[in-house]
Write a protein that holds these residues in place. Structure first.
Motif, PDB file in Angstrom:
ATOM      1  N   ASP A  14     -23.703  10.840  31.493  1.00 46.41           N
ATOM      2  CA  ASP A  14     -23.534  10.916  30.047  1.00 46.41           C
ATOM      3  C   ASP A  14     -23.944  12.264  29.473  1.00 46.41           C
ATOM      4  O   ASP A  14     -23.986  12.430  28.267  1.00 46.41           O
ATOM      5  CB  ASP A  14     -24.338   9.811  29.361  1.00 46.41           C
ATOM      6  CG  ASP A  14     -25.831   9.919  29.657  1.00 46.41           C
ATOM      7  OD1 ASP A  14     -26.259  10.941  30.239  1.00 46.41           O
ATOM      8  OD2 ASP A  14     -26.570   8.982  29.300  1.00 46.41           O
ATOM      9  N   HIS A  41     -17.642   8.884  33.737  1.00 46.40           N
ATOM     10  CA  HIS A  41     -18.159   8.939  32.374  1.00 46.40           C
ATOM     11  C   HIS A  41     -17.416   7.918  31.522  1.00 46.40           C
ATOM     12  O   HIS A  41     -16.184   7.948  31.424  1.00 46.40           O
ATOM     13  CB  HIS A  41     -17.971  10.332  31.776  1.00 46.40           C
ATOM     14  CG  HIS A  41     -18.379  10.432  30.332  1.00 46.40           C
ATOM     15  ND1 HIS A  41     -19.694  10.337  29.930  1.00 46.40           N
ATOM     16  CD2 HIS A  41     -17.659  10.609  29.195  1.00 46.40           C
ATOM     17  CE1 HIS A  41     -19.765  10.455  28.616  1.00 46.40           C
ATOM     18  NE2 HIS A  41     -18.539  10.621  28.148  1.00 46.40           N
ATOM     19  N   ALA A  68     -16.576  15.395  26.736  1.00 45.42           N
ATOM     20  CA  ALA A  68     -16.648  14.472  27.875  1.00 45.42           C
ATOM     21  C   ALA A  68     -16.191  15.163  29.161  1.00 45.42           C
ATOM     22  O   ALA A  68     -16.777  14.968  30.230  1.00 45.42           O
ATOM     23  CB  ALA A  68     -15.788  13.243  27.597  1.00 45.42           C
ATOM     24  N   VAL A  72     -18.481  15.699  32.685  1.00 45.44           N
ATOM     25  CA  VAL A  72     -18.054  15.372  34.044  1.00 45.44           C
ATOM     26  C   VAL A  72     -18.045  16.614  34.924  1.00 45.44           C
ATOM     27  O   VAL A  72     -18.503  16.583  36.074  1.00 45.44           O
ATOM     28  CB  VAL A  72     -16.667  14.694  34.028  1.00 45.44           C
ATOM     29  CG1 VAL A  72     -16.135  14.532  35.448  1.00 45.44           C
ATOM     30  CG2 VAL A  72     -16.754  13.342  33.330  1.00 45.44           C
ATOM     31  N   ILE A  92     -12.997  10.501  33.561  1.00 45.86           N
ATOM     32  CA  ILE A  92     -13.355   9.920  32.270  1.00 45.86           C
ATOM     33  C   ILE A  92     -12.563   8.628  32.121  1.00 45.86           C
ATOM     34  O   ILE A  92     -11.338   8.624  32.277  1.00 45.86           O
ATOM     35  CB  ILE A  92     -13.002  10.880  31.125  1.00 45.86           C
ATOM     36  CG1 ILE A  92     -13.776  12.187  31.274  1.00 45.86           C
ATOM     37  CG2 ILE A  92     -13.287  10.243  29.771  1.00 45.86           C
ATOM     38  CD1 ILE A  92     -13.283  13.281  30.346  1.00 45.86           C
TER      39      ILE A  92
END
Length: 293
Positions: A14, A41, A68, A72, A92
């Motif tokens: 996260d 994620h 995001a 990752v 993701i």
């Protein structure tokens, strides 16, 4: 637990520092097991109908989706640095954290989580995510608490139930992979009532009780030495609260392993006070193993 050679170790990330610590722990697990590592994620924002792309005219690289992607990418880089040569992929997945991880579990060899975090993985231990994942995952779950104490054993909580055999087997495998000893710990308090309305005996034979509890350990460890001849095995039955005994043992442990179900003093490890206490207070990483149904 998926035993196929292609099953990956899966780690939830996260963007928090604790999640990166879980990534490094997961990378080491993947290397020991000769497995690929999959970084995941959970991206909850689309479910909440929040715009995830940068607004028109915003600088490049803005927006939640890009953030995001960076989370990752950073996690993949950390994994590759921690365990060179381990195949690492990242993805993701739109969804809530627990649902995403549970969706990963049927095909995973192991799921690894940090004990605190941000965003979709926030407050893993004290919130609902850890409870849901450790309760329902179709593979063992490793929570990156405390630290691995070099030279320490893998500690496993034993209660004598058929379900605890899977826990002992996992712990022995971990000890073998890590070149560590296995320490089986059985905690008990006193004779319990056998049914509604029964009373505990006021007088009982302490030596006979100890013999019965030692027998629980012996039976739980039957055959383990033959299957893992490289693992030194010790065991101990203690008259103590299970959570306190396991937490105390964690102070010198590489890893503490508990089962998802049981009976007697270790009943309800996941949903009761024992599991919560161990997950909150363990000084070493904690693995939770559900017996096959």
């Amino acid at each position: 637990m998926n035993s196929a050679n292609s099953a990956a170790v899966v780690v939830g990330v996260d963007g928090s520092e604790r999640a990166l610590r879980a990534v490094r722990l997961a990378a080491a697990e993947a290397r020991r097991r000769h497995r690929p590592l999959r970084v995941v994620h959970a991206f909850i924002w689309p479910l909440l109908r929040v715009p995830v792309e940068p607004p028109e005219g915003a600088p490049p690289g803005g927006g939640l989706r890009h953030q995001a992607e960076q989370v990752v990418a950073d996690a993949v880089a950390a994994a590759e640095a921690a365990a060179p040569g381990v195949p690492v992929t990242g993805e993701i997945i739109d969804g809530e954290a627990a649902a995403v991880l549970l969706g990963e579990s049927p095909a995973a060899a192991l799921i690894v989580l940090g004990d605190r975090g941000l965003g979709g993985f926030a407050s893993l231990v004290v919130g609902s995510v850890a409870v849901q994942v450790t309760t329902y995952a179709d593979c063992p779950v490793l929570v990156a608490r405390g630290e691995e104490h070099a030279g320490g054993p893998v500690v496993v909580g034993v209660d004598g139930s058929p379900a605890s055999r899977a826990t002992v087997e996992f712990a022995a495998e971990q000890a073998s992979l890590r070149g560590a000893a296995l320490h089986a710990l059985h905690a008990y308090r006193h004779p319990a009532s056998s049914g509604p309305g029964d009373m505990q005996p006021l007088v009982y034979d302490e030596s006979a009780l100890r013999g019965e509890e030692d027998q629980v350990l012996t039976e739980s460890l039957a055959g383990v030495a033959d299957r893992y001849p490289d693992v030194p095995i010790t065991h101990r039955a203690v008259r103590k609260r299970p959570a306190a005994a396991l937490t105390e043992a964690s102070r010198d442990a590489l890893l503490v392993v508990v089962g998802g179900r049981g009976h007697g003093p270790l009943t309800g490890l996941l949903l009761g006070s024992v599991s919560h206490a161990v997950l909150h207070h363990s000084a070493s990483p904690v693995a939770v193993v559900r017996a096959p149904e």
